[in-house]
Write an enzyme that holds these catalytic residues in place. Sequence first.
Site, PDB file in Angstrom:
ATOM      1  N   ASP A 141       0.971  -1.321  -0.076  1.00  0.00           N
ATOM      2  CA  ASP A 141       0.005  -0.062   0.089  1.00  0.00           C
ATOM      3  C   ASP A 141       0.768   1.316   0.011  1.00  0.00           C
ATOM      4  O   ASP A 141       0.602   2.168   0.692  1.00  0.00           O
ATOM      5  CB  ASP A 141      -1.056   0.135   1.266  1.00  0.00           C
ATOM      6  N   GLN A 252      -3.191  -5.474   6.121  1.00  0.00           N
ATOM      7  CA  GLN A 252      -3.152  -4.373   7.135  1.00  0.00           C
ATOM      8  C   GLN A 252      -3.802  -4.765   8.131  1.00  0.00           C
ATOM      9  O   GLN A 252      -5.246  -4.561   8.142  1.00  0.00           O
ATOM     10  CB  GLN A 252      -3.355  -2.904   6.305  1.00  0.00           C
ATOM     11  N   ASP A 284      -1.797   9.043  10.020  1.00  0.00           N
ATOM     12  CA  ASP A 284      -2.239   8.366   8.873  1.00  0.00           C
ATOM     13  C   ASP A 284      -3.739   7.617   9.508  1.00  0.00           C
ATOM     14  O   ASP A 284      -3.722   6.989  10.668  1.00  0.00           O
ATOM     15  CB  ASP A 284      -1.506   7.173   8.419  1.00  0.00           C
ATOM     16  N   GLU A 326      -4.578  13.165   9.326  1.00  0.00           N
ATOM     17  CA  GLU A 326      -5.104  12.516   7.747  1.00  0.00           C
ATOM     18  C   GLU A 326      -6.258  11.917   8.020  1.00  0.00           C
ATOM     19  O   GLU A 326      -6.584  10.691   8.301  1.00  0.00           O
ATOM     20  CB  GLU A 326      -4.121  11.305   7.147  1.00  0.00           C
ATOM     21  N   HIS A 395      -1.026  11.667  -3.096  1.00  0.00           N
ATOM     22  CA  HIS A 395      -1.015  10.235  -3.490  1.00  0.00           C
ATOM     23  C   HIS A 395      -2.198   9.460  -3.455  1.00  0.00           C
ATOM     24  O   HIS A 395      -2.400   8.247  -4.227  1.00  0.00           O
ATOM     25  CB  HIS A 395       0.001   9.678  -2.809  1.00  0.00           C
ATOM     26  N   ASP A 396      -3.344   9.901  -3.006  1.00  0.00           N
ATOM     27  CA  ASP A 396      -4.456   9.382  -2.883  1.00  0.00           C
ATOM     28  C   ASP A 396      -5.687   9.734  -3.895  1.00  0.00           C
ATOM     29  O   ASP A 396      -5.278  10.733  -4.904  1.00  0.00           O
ATOM     30  CB  ASP A 396      -5.104   9.446  -1.494  1.00  0.00           C
TER      31      ASP A 396
HETATM   32  C1  GLC Z   1      -4.172   6.854   4.331  1.00  0.00           C
HETATM   33  C2  GLC Z   1      -3.293   6.759   2.915  1.00  0.00           C
HETATM   34  C3  GLC Z   1      -3.402   5.887   2.111  1.00  0.00           C
HETATM   35  C4  GLC Z   1      -3.486   4.417   2.471  1.00  0.00           C
HETATM   36  C5  GLC Z   1      -4.413   4.268   3.724  1.00  0.00           C
HETATM   37  C6  GLC Z   1      -4.046   3.097   4.312  1.00  0.00           C
HETATM   38  O1  GLC Z   1      -5.264   7.051   3.882  1.00  0.00           O
HETATM   39  O2  GLC Z   1      -3.244   8.171   2.642  1.00  0.00           O
HETATM   40  O3  GLC Z   1      -2.621   6.015   0.820  1.00  0.00           O
HETATM   41  O4  GLC Z   1      -3.747   3.526   1.415  1.00  0.00           O
HETATM   42  O5  GLC Z   1      -3.875   5.248   4.689  1.00  0.00           O
HETATM   43  O6  GLC Z   1      -2.928   3.384   5.068  1.00  0.00           O
END
Ligand code: GLC
Length: 651
Positions: A141, A252, A284, A326, A395-396
Amino acid sequence: MYEPVSHALLNRILDQVNPELKKKQLRFFHTRLGANFYAIHSLFRRLYSDRDDLEAQMVRLVEVLARNYIDRPKGLKKLDRAREQDHQWFLHQQWVGMALYANSFAGRLPDLQARLPYLQELGVNLVHVMPILQCPPGASDGGYAVSDFRDVDDRAGTLDELRELGRTMRGQGMLLTLDVVVNHTSDQHAWAQRARAGDETYRDYYYTFEDRSIPDQYERTLPEVFPEQAPGNFTWDDAMNRWVMTVFNTYQWDLNYRNPAVFIEMLDILLFWANQGADILRLDAVAFLWKKIGTQSQNEREAHVILQLFKDCCQVTAPGVLFIAEAIVAPSEITKYFGEDAVVAKECEIAYNATTMALLWDAVATKNAQLLREGIRSLPDKLEGATWLNYVRCHDDIGLGFDDADIVKAGYDPGSHRRFLVDWFTGGYAMSPARGRPFGENEATGDARIAGALASLAGLESALESGDEDEIQRRIDLILTLHGIIMAFGGIPLLYYGDELGTLNDYSYEQDVHRSSDSRWVHRPTIDWERAERRHERGTPEFRIFNGLRHMIEVRKETPAFADFNNRELLDPDNTHLFAFLRSHPLKPSERVLVVANFNDEEEQLDLDELGGRGRFGTGQLGDRISGATLTTDEGVIAVPPFGILWVEAH
Ligand code: GLC
């Protein structure tokens, strides 16, 4: 705050902490701990009151704080004290950020360090180095599946090199931002491995279940984050013979913050990275920290308590370090991450302004700023001492997370408007110049999000293919205008690497087995440094974009009205192609800048009389701070060029 119960507890704890720690010079530590202890105790108790080992856990917590304080390098402690003196330092307009992957931007960490002059040439002085911690080879990821929270991934470099990067940046007045993935670990992390091997202590670090009965209860209300690549929120683990909660990808594993040991471990890790030299920690996926059956398990009250506790603890050991939340959630929820129920920011000082980002793309697609205005109007005011991270791309994916009620006020039907936007950006309309990819399509709910590089979504890719010079210029103007808005809006503008050169989509991810199912890779390019040289060749798109941004950054830094003290007034001109707001100098309110952006590809008129009359914006000639041109204001009307932006000096 003095309160006898917590004060007595603190004294008992200080008697119990490891005698080694007591010998050290802890003056500043003790004053800060005394100041924050009441809050720390109350928050900790709020989360873990059912534990009969609460006091023992708090001894561990205080030891973690003290140990990290002792380990904190002298230079950073000095910086902490300087920032305490000037506690609003990060609200000033001087900061301009960029998010980048060390490897695709530069290579290894020393290569990144060698590229700092490039960032400085542009004017960037805050760098978010995307995840660089150890993660398994193959799918990770993009580094957000961490297998060792205390070491840099071999592919990026070493911990020493990271510290060196931090030192160099500090010496040059630049800020280093690092990620701490607080919500989950990789399934390859030592904790997960031990849980798999049957160690109950570590099994309790995660949400694991022997059968589907509890997972099924959760699933009734849990949404899916990655419905295509990782449907469902639980994964069966053969070795453990149990289900484990995996809200993001199957590899994850969500951390279980109901266990105080998890909180203390993660706090230790946050402070570890603070001590390696990070000025800012990006936390995050914070909205997901607390899971509760019968809810969406996002934005839960306890998630806020965890963040407040992280903050109060970090202020004891490393008070100069800031947090970024975030939390890509509904507009009404985002501002809570500054501190729910607080007056002054109490959780994260900085939060991603995902709402404005998505609204900007709405305005691009519709050439109309109506929904953008409605959305900004509904965005609650920030707390004092809090600031936005304003961005156009990252990046998202782009989630269309604005409010249904605002969509209705702007005159659209929410469902069909969202569908229109996804289609507009991902190839559903032949007349659309945008080149994006759908992401996270969910057939059951009809939801979808958008992936794509800024330049490609803004139409530069198709314009370059057509070779139409006028169209290329218009698309470059649009790219600059979007950036011109985030630079003036209030907060820290965060550029995304490659966008400063107009980098287009990178379709090579389709050939990579670990990436092809995740279209976000289309906008995670490897920088072509030969191409980057074209920023010096007059006339190339790279030259026009890079220098346009460089110039705006320079002007931003000289414009105190762009500092972020809730000093923005949204304006409402009749012409709905225009998005306009007024920024005023926090100390000299008469020094103002009128920002006006045009989302149409034709020239549009801004009538100053509708905004309270010409007199409101000054008596003499009005000038544009970006171009330096004097504006013609015949009959109180300013002409805003197609896809253009003006920063009008109004005093
Ligand atoms: C956050 C990151 C993203 C990732 C997610 C899970 O949103 O910006 O890229 O996929 O967390 O870690």
